[in-house]
Design an enzyme around this catalytic site. Sequence first.
Site, PDB file in Angstrom:
ATOM      1  N   LYS A 213       0.705  -0.683  -0.011  1.00  0.00           N
ATOM      2  CA  LYS A 213      -0.121   0.216   0.113  1.00  0.00           C
ATOM      3  C   LYS A 213       0.732   1.076   0.245  1.00  0.00           C
ATOM      4  O   LYS A 213       1.884   1.343   0.782  1.00  0.00           O
ATOM      5  CB  LYS A 213      -0.698  -0.273   1.264  1.00  0.00           C
ATOM      6  CG  LYS A 213      -1.969   1.193   0.984  1.00  0.00           C
ATOM      7  CD  LYS A 213      -2.606   0.912   2.209  1.00  0.00           C
ATOM      8  CE  LYS A 213      -3.848   2.042   2.299  1.00  0.00           C
ATOM      9  NZ  LYS A 213      -4.580   2.353   3.725  1.00  0.00           N
ATOM     10  N   LYS A 267      -1.882  -1.348  -3.930  1.00  0.00           N
ATOM     11  CA  LYS A 267      -3.063  -0.246  -4.210  1.00  0.00           C
ATOM     12  C   LYS A 267      -2.431   0.975  -3.763  1.00  0.00           C
ATOM     13  O   LYS A 267      -1.419   0.638  -2.898  1.00  0.00           O
ATOM     14  CB  LYS A 267      -3.695  -0.743  -2.706  1.00  0.00           C
ATOM     15  CG  LYS A 267      -4.478   1.001  -2.268  1.00  0.00           C
ATOM     16  CD  LYS A 267      -5.537   0.641  -0.591  1.00  0.00           C
ATOM     17  CE  LYS A 267      -6.930   1.115  -0.560  1.00  0.00           C
ATOM     18  NZ  LYS A 267      -7.167   0.820   0.927  1.00  0.00           N
TER      19      LYS A 267
END
Length: 343
Positions: A213, A267
Amino acid sequence: MNKFTPAKPAGARSVDEITGSRRLRRMRKADWSRRLVQENRLTVDDLIWPIFIIDGENRKETIPAMPGVYRMSVDLAVKEAERAAKLGIPALATFPNVEMELRDQTGAHILEPDNIINRATRAIKAAVPEIGIITDVALDPFTSHGHDGILRDGIIVNDETVAQVAAAAVLQAAAGSDIIAPSDMMDGRIGAIRDALDDNGFHDVAIMSYATKFASAFYGPYREAIGTQGLLKGDKKTYYIDHANSDEAVREAEQDLAEGADMLMVKPGLPYLDIIRRLKDEFRVPTFAYQVSGEYSMIKAASANGWIDGEKAMLESLLAFKRAGCDGILTYFAPEVAEMLKG
Ligand code: PBG
């Protein structure tokens, strides 16, 4: 003379002399031949639908920065889960917008067995048992400062956060969550969650690690959706990955797999296709991308202005994830694209 032999001016070099007769356009000439050689396909089985939950009954709120996306009370979320299941969408990922008075410095409300996220899981599982439920254990919807962990003296404290996140995972599993997806990026959280789940008999509850992330500007509209936008001061650079880094993303994924992650997620999505491909090549495990709120909103906004064809851009972006190596995609487009694929 054979009428099919083209006359060539003396000394001219033909295109085939240049290409050696290798003309890639041959297979692109018609719809049937393009379909025949198409390497990747998007199907409804690739979709995970993130939805936003609020307290109350029969409540549905628009999110200005995310046209077409709503915050819904649990009863309406159940209806949407029914619709998603009918469309064949395999799983939902739920995110709460928690009442402000329930948020505090440590995000303690995540440890309330009957909080909004666990109530949503129970209600959806009772009504639509055939759809998968993915829940996040990051603390940001529950903290008064909007950070994913416990904030003490200006620092997001790692180990204390991990203990709380692992305890929250057990409560979410008890409510019926099928997959715990921790998005907080604390070190050691996957192993701690796996141990906590196993210790409590939840051996079949899987972990989808938000392994990579990145600290990103593309989360803006999501923060409006869950109401952390006004709360968050500073940034999340001390725990999310620097978006300049690629080797570090591989190390994160490797560590999470060693700790027991069943699936990896990258992400945001589209700006990180290189990371998806690297992880898929390196580890060959189920790999997902989160096409985040900012990516969704950019397509919607440009489309609303007539600057791009929104439907085509949506499909192209989703297929790009498949081409990059994804097994599935978390996307706010899920119901829209599922309807389209059906038609
Ligand atoms: C935080 C979290 C984020 C998103 C989901 N959970 C990022 C953030 O607010 O920093 C982003 C999702 C999106 O943008 O669609 N744990």
